[in-house]
Design a protein around this motif. Sequence first.
Motif, PDB file in Angstrom:
ATOM      1  N   CYS A  74       0.864  -1.174   0.000  1.00 40.95           N
ATOM      2  CA  CYS A  74       0.000   0.000   0.000  1.00 40.95           C
ATOM      3  C   CYS A  74       0.901   1.224   0.000  1.00 40.95           C
ATOM      4  O   CYS A  74       1.768   1.371   0.874  1.00 40.95           O
ATOM      5  N   LEU A  75       0.698   2.108  -0.952  1.00 38.68           N
ATOM      6  CA  LEU A  75       1.672   3.141  -1.271  1.00 38.68           C
ATOM      7  C   LEU A  75       1.051   4.527  -1.214  1.00 38.68           C
ATOM      8  O   LEU A  75      -0.084   4.729  -1.659  1.00 38.68           O
ATOM      9  N   ARG A  76       1.814   5.467  -0.682  1.00 33.58           N
ATOM     10  CA  ARG A  76       1.382   6.863  -0.725  1.00 33.58           C
ATOM     11  C   ARG A  76       1.538   7.379  -2.149  1.00 33.58           C
ATOM     12  O   ARG A  76       2.527   7.086  -2.837  1.00 33.58           O
ATOM     13  N   ALA A  77       0.544   8.144  -2.587  1.00 29.28           N
ATOM     14  CA  ALA A  77       0.544   8.613  -3.970  1.00 29.28           C
ATOM     15  C   ALA A  77      -0.084  10.001  -4.066  1.00 29.28           C
ATOM     16  O   ALA A  77      -0.773  10.453  -3.149  1.00 29.28           O
ATOM     17  N   GLU A  78       0.167  10.649  -5.194  1.00 25.27           N
ATOM     18  CA  GLU A  78      -0.477  11.910  -5.549  1.00 25.27           C
ATOM     19  C   GLU A  78      -1.233  11.713  -6.854  1.00 25.27           C
ATOM     20  O   GLU A  78      -0.696  11.143  -7.805  1.00 25.27           O
ATOM     21  N   VAL A  79      -2.490  12.159  -6.867  1.00 21.42           N
ATOM     22  CA  VAL A  79      -3.316  12.079  -8.070  1.00 21.42           C
ATOM     23  C   VAL A  79      -3.651  13.516  -8.476  1.00 21.42           C
ATOM     24  O   VAL A  79      -4.346  14.233  -7.749  1.00 21.42           O
ATOM     25  N   SER A  80      -3.139  13.947  -9.631  1.00 27.63           N
ATOM     26  CA  SER A  80      -3.268  15.333 -10.072  1.00 27.63           C
ATOM     27  C   SER A  80      -4.171  15.419 -11.291  1.00 27.63           C
ATOM     28  O   SER A  80      -3.921  14.755 -12.314  1.00 27.63           O
ATOM     29  N   VAL A  81      -5.219  16.215 -11.186  1.00 29.95           N
ATOM     30  CA  VAL A  81      -6.144  16.406 -12.302  1.00 29.95           C
ATOM     31  C   VAL A  81      -5.424  17.144 -13.420  1.00 29.95           C
ATOM     32  O   VAL A  81      -4.710  18.134 -13.175  1.00 29.95           O
ATOM     33  N   ARG A  82      -5.596  16.683 -14.640  1.00 26.37           N
ATOM     34  CA  ARG A  82      -4.951  17.315 -15.790  1.00 26.37           C
ATOM     35  C   ARG A  82      -5.421  18.764 -15.962  1.00 26.37           C
ATOM     36  O   ARG A  82      -6.608  19.055 -15.834  1.00 26.37           O
ATOM     37  N   GLY A  83      -4.486  19.627 -16.271  1.00 27.03           N
ATOM     38  CA  GLY A  83      -4.844  21.023 -16.521  1.00 27.03           C
ATOM     39  C   GLY A  83      -5.647  21.190 -17.792  1.00 27.03           C
ATOM     40  O   GLY A  83      -6.431  22.140 -17.923  1.00 27.03           O
ATOM     41  N   ASP A  84      -5.485  20.247 -18.752  1.00 32.19           N
ATOM     42  CA  ASP A  84      -6.173  20.350 -20.035  1.00 32.19           C
ATOM     43  C   ASP A  84      -7.374  19.409 -20.128  1.00 32.19           C
ATOM     44  O   ASP A  84      -7.828  19.090 -21.227  1.00 32.19           O
ATOM     45  N   ILE A  85      -7.910  18.973 -18.984  1.00 30.34           N
ATOM     46  CA  ILE A  85      -9.039  18.054 -18.993  1.00 30.34           C
ATOM     47  C   ILE A  85     -10.230  18.670 -19.712  1.00 30.34           C
ATOM     48  O   ILE A  85     -10.529  19.868 -19.552  1.00 30.34           O
ATOM     49  N   ASP A  86     -10.903  17.878 -20.535  1.00 30.31           N
ATOM     50  CA  ASP A  86     -12.069  18.358 -21.285  1.00 30.31           C
ATOM     51  C   ASP A  86     -13.136  18.862 -20.314  1.00 30.31           C
ATOM     52  O   ASP A  86     -13.388  18.248 -19.280  1.00 30.31           O
ATOM     53  N   SER A  87     -13.770  19.964 -20.658  1.00 33.78           N
ATOM     54  CA  SER A  87     -14.772  20.568 -19.764  1.00 33.78           C
ATOM     55  C   SER A  87     -15.939  19.627 -19.492  1.00 33.78           C
ATOM     56  O   SER A  87     -16.537  19.666 -18.412  1.00 33.78           O
ATOM     57  N   ASP A  88     -16.277  18.747 -20.450  1.00 37.04           N
ATOM     58  CA  ASP A  88     -17.372  17.793 -20.255  1.00 37.04           C
ATOM     59  C   ASP A  88     -17.044  16.750 -19.184  1.00 37.04           C
ATOM     60  O   ASP A  88     -17.952  16.081 -18.670  1.00 37.04           O
ATOM     61  N   LEU A  89     -15.755  16.599 -18.864  1.00 38.96           N
ATOM     62  CA  LEU A  89     -15.319  15.578 -17.911  1.00 38.96           C
ATOM     63  C   LEU A  89     -15.009  16.163 -16.528  1.00 38.96           C
ATOM     64  O   LEU A  89     -14.595  15.433 -15.625  1.00 38.96           O
ATOM     65  N   GLN A  90     -15.242  17.447 -16.351  1.00 39.22           N
ATOM     66  CA  GLN A  90     -14.903  18.117 -15.094  1.00 39.22           C
ATOM     67  C   GLN A  90     -16.039  17.966 -14.080  1.00 39.22           C
ATOM     68  O   GLN A  90     -16.832  18.874 -13.843  1.00 39.22           O
ATOM     69  N   HIS A  91     -16.088  16.783 -13.479  1.00 42.47           N
ATOM     70  CA  HIS A  91     -17.106  16.475 -12.474  1.00 42.47           C
ATOM     71  C   HIS A  91     -16.432  15.765 -11.300  1.00 42.47           C
ATOM     72  O   HIS A  91     -15.402  15.103 -11.452  1.00 42.47           O
ATOM     73  N   GLY A  92     -17.031  15.892 -10.128  1.00 38.54           N
ATOM     74  CA  GLY A  92     -16.530  15.192  -8.948  1.00 38.54           C
ATOM     75  C   GLY A  92     -15.107  15.575  -8.623  1.00 38.54           C
ATOM     76  O   GLY A  92     -14.754  16.760  -8.562  1.00 38.54           O
ATOM     77  N   VAL A  93     -14.249  14.590  -8.430  1.00 37.55           N
ATOM     78  CA  VAL A  93     -12.856  14.863  -8.065  1.00 37.55           C
ATOM     79  C   VAL A  93     -12.056  15.412  -9.240  1.00 37.55           C
ATOM     80  O   VAL A  93     -10.905  15.830  -9.056  1.00 37.55           O
TER      81      VAL A  93
END
Length: 382
Positions: free
Chosen positions: A88-107
Amino acid sequence: MLKKFWLCLGDWLGKILLLALAVGLGGWLIGSLFYSWKFSGPVSLEEQIPVTEKADTQAIIADAIRVVEQHRDNTRVLRDAHAKAHGCLRAEVSVRGDIDSDLQHGVFSQPGHSWQAWVRLSNGNAYPQFDRVRDARGMAIKLLDVPGQKLTANPAHAAEQDFVMFNHPAFFVRDVAEYRSNFAAQAEGKKVLAFFPGWDPRHWEIRHLAIALKTLSPAPDSPVATTYNSVAPFKLGPLNIKYRVIPAPENCPAYQLPEQNRDLPNFLRNALYQQLSLDQTPACFTLQVQRQNADFYMPIEDPSVEWDEAISAFESVADIRLLAQDFDSPAQNIDCDNLSFNPWHSLPEHRPIGGINRLRKAVYEAVSAYRLDRNGALRAVY
């Protein structure tokens, strides 16, 4: 006389071979036409719940608890699947800066935002077998400190968002009813009969057996060197999607893993420890989503069907970085064992959909509560 006999025998065998070839080609053609008809769109955008699903689910829970008791490790009760963790590993999950606007929901609603997370990497079997044995491999991600109301009522998971995957794009059953039959046979140790429930060939699941055999794949060189799939569908805001995680070594410092001794029982854990702990080199992945196109055969209720990438390509939404770290301590391994991952530890924007996901909610919650109670852990550690 002998020559004539051999010529007749050769002629007879040749005719049998041609007949067998013709029957085989005919069967292949009929099967192709049948599946082309059966697996054709359009499909529903909504869930369809069978009337027997509740009863089937309760039977599966009983079998799952029976399995964890069969495979208990001395005094500890293990998971009913993915019992063996590589870490079990510590991690960072970073949302893409160029994510499509239609996919910008929740986390994914804030481009550029980073979440702290735990990532559990595992083998798929309910018993901790040697890593060299053919098996599924799993990845579970738990984002931490996620605000908002969750689908689970358990306050221990009120700040979590989980994603659960394994390394094959299709599941080996189509629905909860088939899972009940299949899992009951496996719980009795009758693995092959799980796909042949009777003498009637109409009930044989040859295609699903093929999926199961493909799922039981040779081990990768490292748990960070394979792709993990959600298999079942989920909501992403108003969209129906599947997701996957692919290795992205280009996003991390260049690294060459030394050759591992694959005869060692835990060489996959050793590979992780070599890279993250000894060589202090992080590992990188990309999280992607695939949108349902209901005009084609991309069903919600049948996860044995892989959604066609040629029709709907995966789109990158976030980057995952497994940090350089020392993770292989006795205390952290116990904490890892006590972690509970469930796709229903979730914001409504990421709601699991489809029969297998509805089954997961009930089974994961029941088995997790049973396991943690038997192990003396009242709640998940993280």
